[in-house]
Design a protein around this motif. Sequence first.
Motif, PDB file in Angstrom:
ATOM      1  N   LYS A 355       0.810  -1.211   0.000  1.00 12.77           N
ATOM      2  CA  LYS A 355       0.000   0.000   0.000  1.00 12.77           C
ATOM      3  C   LYS A 355       0.850   1.270   0.000  1.00 12.77           C
ATOM      4  CE  LYS A 355      -2.956   0.880   3.303  1.00 12.77           C
ATOM      5  NZ  LYS A 355      -3.713   0.388   4.466  1.00 12.77           N
ATOM      6  N   ASP A 356       1.946   1.235   0.735  1.00 12.45           N
ATOM      7  CA  ASP A 356       2.721   2.453   0.917  1.00 12.45           C
ATOM      8  C   ASP A 356       4.228   2.152   0.834  1.00 12.45           C
ATOM      9  OD1 ASP A 356       3.698   4.891   1.586  1.00 12.45           O
ATOM     10  OD2 ASP A 356       2.524   5.118   3.426  1.00 12.45           O
ATOM     11  N   PRO A 357       4.708   1.941  -0.406  1.00 12.42           N
ATOM     12  CA  PRO A 357       6.104   1.535  -0.582  1.00 12.42           C
ATOM     13  C   PRO A 357       7.098   2.510   0.040  1.00 12.42           C
ATOM     14  CG  PRO A 357       4.913   1.433  -2.665  1.00 12.42           C
ATOM     15  CD  PRO A 357       4.002   2.083  -1.682  1.00 12.42           C
ATOM     16  N   GLU A 358       6.766   3.785   0.033  1.00 10.16           N
ATOM     17  CA  GLU A 358       7.711   4.767   0.573  1.00 10.16           C
ATOM     18  C   GLU A 358       7.883   4.599   2.077  1.00 10.16           C
ATOM     19  OE1 GLU A 358       7.485   9.217  -0.119  1.00 10.16           O
ATOM     20  OE2 GLU A 358       7.136   8.326  -2.109  1.00 10.16           O
ATOM     21  N   ALA A 359       6.752   4.458   2.766  1.00  8.41           N
ATOM     22  CA  ALA A 359       6.815   4.240   4.210  1.00  8.41           C
ATOM     23  C   ALA A 359       7.503   2.910   4.500  1.00  8.41           C
ATOM     24  CB  ALA A 359       5.412   4.238   4.814  1.00  8.41           C
ATOM     25  N   TYR A 360       7.233   1.932   3.654  1.00 11.11           N
ATOM     26  CA  TYR A 360       7.846   0.622   3.865  1.00 11.11           C
ATOM     27  C   TYR A 360       9.366   0.710   3.725  1.00 11.11           C
ATOM     28  CZ  TYR A 360       8.375  -4.418   3.924  1.00 11.11           C
ATOM     29  OH  TYR A 360       8.742  -5.704   4.271  1.00 11.11           O
ATOM     30  N   ASN A 392      18.216  -3.037  -2.999  1.00  9.57           N
ATOM     31  CA  ASN A 392      18.766  -2.029  -3.897  1.00  9.57           C
ATOM     32  C   ASN A 392      19.155  -2.734  -5.181  1.00  9.57           C
ATOM     33  OD1 ASN A 392      19.967  -0.725  -0.993  1.00  9.57           O
ATOM     34  ND2 ASN A 392      18.997   0.629  -2.483  1.00  9.57           N
ATOM     35  N   SER A 393      19.120  -2.002  -6.268  1.00 11.05           N
ATOM     36  CA  SER A 393      19.554  -2.631  -7.512  1.00 11.05           C
ATOM     37  C   SER A 393      20.162  -1.579  -8.419  1.00 11.05           C
ATOM     38  CB  SER A 393      18.383  -3.322  -8.207  1.00 11.05           C
ATOM     39  OG  SER A 393      17.773  -2.450  -9.126  1.00 11.05           O
ATOM     40  N   THR A 394      20.754  -2.060  -9.521  1.00 13.73           N
ATOM     41  CA  THR A 394      21.379  -1.134 -10.456  1.00 13.73           C
ATOM     42  C   THR A 394      20.333  -0.422 -11.314  1.00 13.73           C
ATOM     43  OG1 THR A 394      21.638  -2.985 -11.966  1.00 13.73           O
ATOM     44  CG2 THR A 394      23.548  -2.407 -10.629  1.00 13.73           C
ATOM     45  N   ALA A 395      19.060  -0.829 -11.197  1.00 13.05           N
ATOM     46  CA  ALA A 395      18.024  -0.242 -12.057  1.00 13.05           C
ATOM     47  C   ALA A 395      17.793   1.232 -11.733  1.00 13.05           C
ATOM     48  CB  ALA A 395      16.719  -1.018 -11.929  1.00 13.05           C
ATOM     49  N   ASP A 396      17.496   1.512 -10.464  1.00 13.57           N
ATOM     50  CA  ASP A 396      17.395   2.914 -10.061  1.00 13.57           C
ATOM     51  C   ASP A 396      17.542   3.001  -8.550  1.00 13.57           C
ATOM     52  OD1 ASP A 396      14.935   2.317  -8.875  1.00 13.57           O
ATOM     53  OD2 ASP A 396      13.880   2.699 -10.755  1.00 13.57           O
ATOM     54  N   ASP A 397      17.234   4.167  -7.975  1.00 17.68           N
ATOM     55  CA  ASP A 397      17.500   4.355  -6.558  1.00 17.68           C
ATOM     56  C   ASP A 397      16.449   3.724  -5.655  1.00 17.68           C
ATOM     57  OD1 ASP A 397      19.834   5.581  -6.963  1.00 17.68           O
ATOM     58  OD2 ASP A 397      19.026   7.632  -6.910  1.00 17.68           O
ATOM     59  N   ALA A 398      15.262   3.446  -6.216  1.00 14.69           N
ATOM     60  CA  ALA A 398      14.202   2.896  -5.378  1.00 14.69           C
ATOM     61  C   ALA A 398      14.483   1.430  -5.051  1.00 14.69           C
ATOM     62  CB  ALA A 398      12.865   3.019  -6.095  1.00 14.69           C
ATOM     63  N   LEU A 399      13.909   0.971  -3.936  1.00 14.33           N
ATOM     64  CA  LEU A 399      14.054  -0.436  -3.582  1.00 14.33           C
ATOM     65  C   LEU A 399      13.152  -1.269  -4.483  1.00 14.33           C
ATOM     66  CD1 LEU A 399      13.902  -0.110   0.305  1.00 14.33           C
ATOM     67  CD2 LEU A 399      15.913  -0.696  -1.058  1.00 14.33           C
ATOM     68  N   THR A 400      13.555  -2.500  -4.713  1.00 18.94           N
ATOM     69  CA  THR A 400      12.727  -3.369  -5.552  1.00 18.94           C
ATOM     70  C   THR A 400      12.429  -4.677  -4.829  1.00 18.94           C
ATOM     71  OG1 THR A 400      12.558  -4.473  -7.687  1.00 18.94           O
ATOM     72  CG2 THR A 400      14.733  -4.407  -6.705  1.00 18.94           C
ATOM     73  N   SER A 401      11.299  -5.270  -5.169  1.00 21.64           N
ATOM     74  CA  SER A 401      11.005  -6.614  -4.683  1.00 21.64           C
ATOM     75  C   SER A 401      11.542  -7.596  -5.708  1.00 21.64           C
ATOM     76  CB  SER A 401       9.494  -6.800  -4.524  1.00 21.64           C
ATOM     77  OG  SER A 401       8.885  -6.740  -5.803  1.00 21.64           O
ATOM     78  N   LEU A 402      11.662  -8.862  -5.301  1.00 22.90           N
ATOM     79  CA  LEU A 402      12.133  -9.861  -6.263  1.00 22.90           C
ATOM     80  C   LEU A 402      11.131  -9.999  -7.411  1.00 22.90           C
ATOM     81  CD1 LEU A 402      13.664 -12.640  -3.995  1.00 22.90           C
ATOM     82  CD2 LEU A 402      14.859 -10.950  -5.392  1.00 22.90           C
ATOM     83  N   ALA A 403       9.846  -9.931  -7.071  1.00 21.67           N
ATOM     84  CA  ALA A 403       8.825 -10.076  -8.116  1.00 21.67           C
ATOM     85  C   ALA A 403       8.972  -8.975  -9.166  1.00 21.67           C
ATOM     86  CB  ALA A 403       7.436 -10.043  -7.498  1.00 21.67           C
TER      87      ALA A 403
END
Length: 622
Positions: A355-360, A392-403
């Motif tokens: 619901k709230d990726p930023e807070a997460y 973290n990933s090389t894609a961008d600064d946001a966190l990513t899930s495995l999915a």
Amino acid sequence: MENTKEKETHSFQTEVGRLLDIVASSLYSNREIFLRELISNASDACDKLRHAALTSPSLVEGDQQFSIELSIDPKMKTLTVSDNGIGMNHDDLIETLGTIAKSGTKAFLEQLGGDKEKNVDLIGQFGVGFYSAFMVADQVDVITRRAGEKEAWLWSSDGKGSFTIEPAARKERGTTVTLHMKKDAKEFLEEARIRHIVRTYSDHIGFPVRLGEGTLNEASAIWTRNPKDISAEQYTEFYHHTAHAFDEPWLTIHNRVEGVISYTNLLFVPGMQPFDLFEPERKSHVKLYVNRVFITEDAKGLLPTFLRFLRGVVDSEDLSLNVSREMLQSDPKLAKIRTSLTKKVLTELKKKAEKDPEAYAAFWKNFGAVLKEGLIEEAGLRDRILPICRFNSTADDALTSLADYVSRMKEGQEAIYYIAGEDKQKLVHSPHLEGFRGKGVEVLLLSDPVDEFWIQHVPEFEGKPLKSVTRGSVDLDTIKSDEQKPEEKKGETNGAVTDLIGLLKAELGDAVKDVRKSARLTESPVCLIADEGEMDANLERLLRRHGQLQASAPKILEINADHGLIVSLAKHASDKSGSAEEAIKDAAHLLLEQARIADGEAPSDPVEFNRRLNRVMALALE
Ligand code: ADP
Ligand code: MG
């Protein structure tokens, strides 16, 4: 029995002295919190006695009704907070009211600097427990008698370096704290003001707090009330009280479970990292109550250790009051509560994450490393934990899930790629990533020490293997590139490169496991790779640091056949002149050492490294 001991004077522990200086000299707009602290202590003392009475009922004989009484004496200019809790004896007093045992307060002191205003802010954040009384009082007297003991004691201090202890008279067990108010703190001698403060900060206290005839608070344990009737502020105040914390809870989970085993939980995810999060004990801090009776603060087995950041209360009427803590641990009912609580918490976290990726992300920053321990220790929960992990990933600064990573995989990409190391910033610049970047293939950047360990237990996600870019072979050719690059001239130097590889192998001998052409380098001339199934440099480093590994295994040196330096070296590979042979030998070692340096290691022989480097530089300048 007559008490004949005399008055003793003790100095405060140095840290307490420092703390008191700051507390006393701070003109602190929020100093009303001293009352919250004293009532909180009184309530803790009642909880402790109620618990002790489970095994020694005589401790509460004659007086089973716990309460906290406030009284104001306008003439004497005193405010008194009195409880019939566990009380303190002589040694308790010296230990608790002369020193600082709480790690939170220690941490508070460590953060103190010369700036007074900042210090005052910090007091607000941490609270300093009992000592906050000296914000409003220029003398504090504590008369106390420990339950089950006959002697009573008067502890007294003006908060200026020392305190005295002397025998005193007290009819019943418990503690009375009397504050002699400072001139500028007269407001705390007004009933209306006190009523208001108690309602604001102490409404959740489970024992009645009385002033005169009236009870000021709700006096029922907050977790037994309907969540609809509890305000966010009340939850926060309870969190502060029960967790001895001063931040805002990030998440509140309050619910009742009815079933074979019924229980209520009021759990909080803190907004900040608690101080002991990474201490080796990995203690739990959720309080266990049985039918509103406090049992223990660190119930082993109530929650898995990877949820040790949780604070709050679990109360079940179905556990037995009379079991010892050791027996409790193996109680199958407790195990049932654990299973259902754990699932509940993971479900709530999942909801928040979606619901709230930023807070997460804020939660993840604080507790992600702890949560990932669950991947190692709780095999049965991996399927619930993995989806709420972020990377973290090389894609961008946001966190990513495995999915999400999987959804971005390139055509022909079979694996989820990651690189593990100590520092995200350094990882981004690792030569191992060059080929992946060139192809637009995303790589996860794992920089928590725990990453190397959980990853060994999680071979795949949704059928895609997790693969380190610093280990084993990699075939980037099957992956479709984003942009069609012009085919580079390859092949003409092939034979020469094979010769060069032979020379490098011969020169480096056992220092490397192999030398081979790289598919992952585009800019750097070399990198080091661990063979399939072996440890890479980061894992070796971690183990060495913990004394679990002596020597590291030789690695595979990969060379970039398209790099200018390698091309030139290859040209000289067939040159049998003495000087060319010497130059290639130096180059072999320098290449190996520079690959080690790029991995964050020191050259294996720094002096020899310098000598070779100097020789090569001198040659270049000739
Ligand atoms: P904390 O409550 O976080 O431990 P405090 O500074 O508020 O820190 O209190 C220090 C200690 O003094 C308590 O842990 C407790 O042992 C003792 N104490 C304070 N007030 C009381 C009281 N009313 N009854 C019994 N013990 C008390
Ligand atoms: Mg306290």
